[in-house]
Design an enzyme around this catalytic site. Sequence first.
Site, short mmCIF file in Angstrom:
data_model
loop_
_atom_site.label_atom_id
_atom_site.label_comp_id
_atom_site.label_asym_id
_atom_site.label_seq_id
_atom_site.Cartn_x
_atom_site.Cartn_y
_atom_site.Cartn_z
N ASP A 313 61.70 -51.22 66.98
CA ASP A 313 63.17 -51.26 66.92
C ASP A 313 63.70 -50.21 65.96
OD1 ASP A 313 61.96 -52.76 64.78
OD2 ASP A 313 63.95 -53.47 64.24
N GLU A 314 64.96 -49.90 66.12
CA GLU A 314 65.73 -49.09 65.18
C GLU A 314 64.95 -47.86 64.72
OE1 GLU A 314 68.63 -52.55 63.31
OE2 GLU A 314 66.75 -52.10 62.27
N TRP A 380 66.36 -59.25 70.91
CA TRP A 380 67.16 -59.55 69.72
C TRP A 380 68.58 -59.04 69.81
CZ3 TRP A 380 69.38 -56.25 66.04
CH2 TRP A 380 69.07 -54.89 66.15
N TYR A 405 69.78 -65.62 64.40
CA TYR A 405 69.42 -64.90 63.18
C TYR A 405 69.92 -65.75 62.01
CZ TYR A 405 67.60 -60.41 64.78
OH TYR A 405 66.80 -59.42 65.29
N THR A 456 65.06 -61.04 55.24
CA THR A 456 65.21 -61.46 53.84
C THR A 456 65.83 -60.42 52.92
OG1 THR A 456 62.94 -60.77 53.29
CG2 THR A 456 63.25 -63.05 54.07
N GLU A 457 66.61 -59.47 53.46
CA GLU A 457 67.24 -58.50 52.56
C GLU A 457 68.01 -59.17 51.43
OE1 GLU A 457 67.16 -56.25 56.58
OE2 GLU A 457 67.28 -58.32 55.87
#
Length: 540
Positions: A313-314, A380, A405, A456-457
């Site tokens: 992803d990303e 997602w 999420y 968990t940022e």
Amino acid sequence: MTELIPAPRSATAGSGEVRLTRRSRLHADTATQGVAHWLGAALRQATGLPLPEGREPDDAEGGIGLRLAPGLGPEEYRLVSDGSGVLVEGGTAAGVFWGAQTLRQLLGPDAYRRAPLDRDRVWTVPHLTIQDAPRFRWRGLMLDVARHFMPKEGVLRYLDLMAAHKLNVFHFHLTDDQGWRIEIQRHPRLTEIGSWRARTKTGHRASPLWEDKPHGGYYTRDDIREIVAYAAERHITVVPEIDVPGHSQAAIAAYPELGNTDVIDTTSLSVWDTWGINPNVLAPTDNTLRFYEGVFEEVLELFPSEFVHVGGDECPKDQWRRSETAQERIRELGLADEDELQSWFIKHFDAWLSARGRRLIGWDEILEGGLAEGAAVSSWRGYAGGIAAARAGHDVVMCPEQQVYLDHRQDPGPEEPVPIGWVRTLEDVYRFEPVPPELTPEEARHVLGTQANLWTEVMEDHARVDYQAFPRLAAFAEVAWSALPAPAERDFAGFQRRMAAHYGRLDALGVAYRPPTGPLPWQRRPGVLGRPVDGPPPSR
């Protein structure tokens, strides 16, 4: 009588109760001996009763029996409590284990404690018959330990919490820009350098606040073996995630040759200390492929799971557009563009894993440029990726950010700590439907199940993880397990009534959940900037 979560398929009440006493025994056949060891240990510490284990049923007062029943499905169970005691039968040991979890709930919240509160207490199970089986084979929780490291003891605790809610897939997000969390013997700098960052952004990436101390940690190979074995005892499969080709700055900081060295000075990179989408991605070189094949060889030694998650992803393509090395690879392979280059990268590891009897799964960006044959998709970015993959005959795990999420905020109120994303209340999660109505019955068979994700940022410790996860993870577990009606027809009031009892179980387990009335004073994070998104999330 049966304030159970997740709700069973059927429960029929009887007219009496089974009493567990110091004469009660726990008997199991050979196939269910492991379940007996787990159940006996859990109940002995909570009740103080000896509950000796045996192989053959006897006439001991209030006995508990565990055995296989060939007519039941793989995770199906039947629990019968009557005048002869309690009998839990399952189609496999997994089914018996889920029945044992139900039995624990029937004994009351104090059955979740680690020592008895009253050794003279009478422990009872109401006479009843429960028939139960899961809706989905993949009932997952993804835990991100890269952004904020969770020590091994915390991971084991979450496996227990998953088991208590009949969740059976632990998606272990082990690597990202902000940290590499698994020991790889042939590449020691991945943990020597890649597992620690000098400081950490506090709150959303636009926040001016920093925690100016090193943060990190990693799991040794023996830690991983212990986690996998602990999960297996609880009939949970651990699916590891090693991110490629994006979300890789921690790896590049440890081994600069993995990055696009003809575009930037990769030797100047360190483990990333903030959040967002990182432009520093892996170079599409043979050296990178060989390096990660070595990584995955060690991963396969440690994780016996069918699926291995590769992220995907990303992955920004700007460096590849500017890299002559990447452009030469595109020309050499006859690819149309950088999207197809990423597809080539993913397909390489799909073939590599398939040759070793494993299956690749990745986030829905792996659809771009062509989906690797045999690959499965974690959908997602809404439902669209999952719909496209299922229609193309690929297996799907539905985990749309708009719905499940759990890092997203639970309430619009100003006291919600570090508010991220859309408001997703307990009721919103309870009304989540994993199977899109657009799919035909044949296409819907490719929906392996569903998964809740915990990024968990902004969760710096286990108490913050607990707050974001619970009570919503209990609602999600019911969605994943139970045969619920259509979302609008679900009995949320009934679920809330059952949650009133379930909060007592969470209390006994020491879970720092969000109370129904809102965050407690020590759960708030005043002044820490979040990123709330107003309005309802898109439905698709």
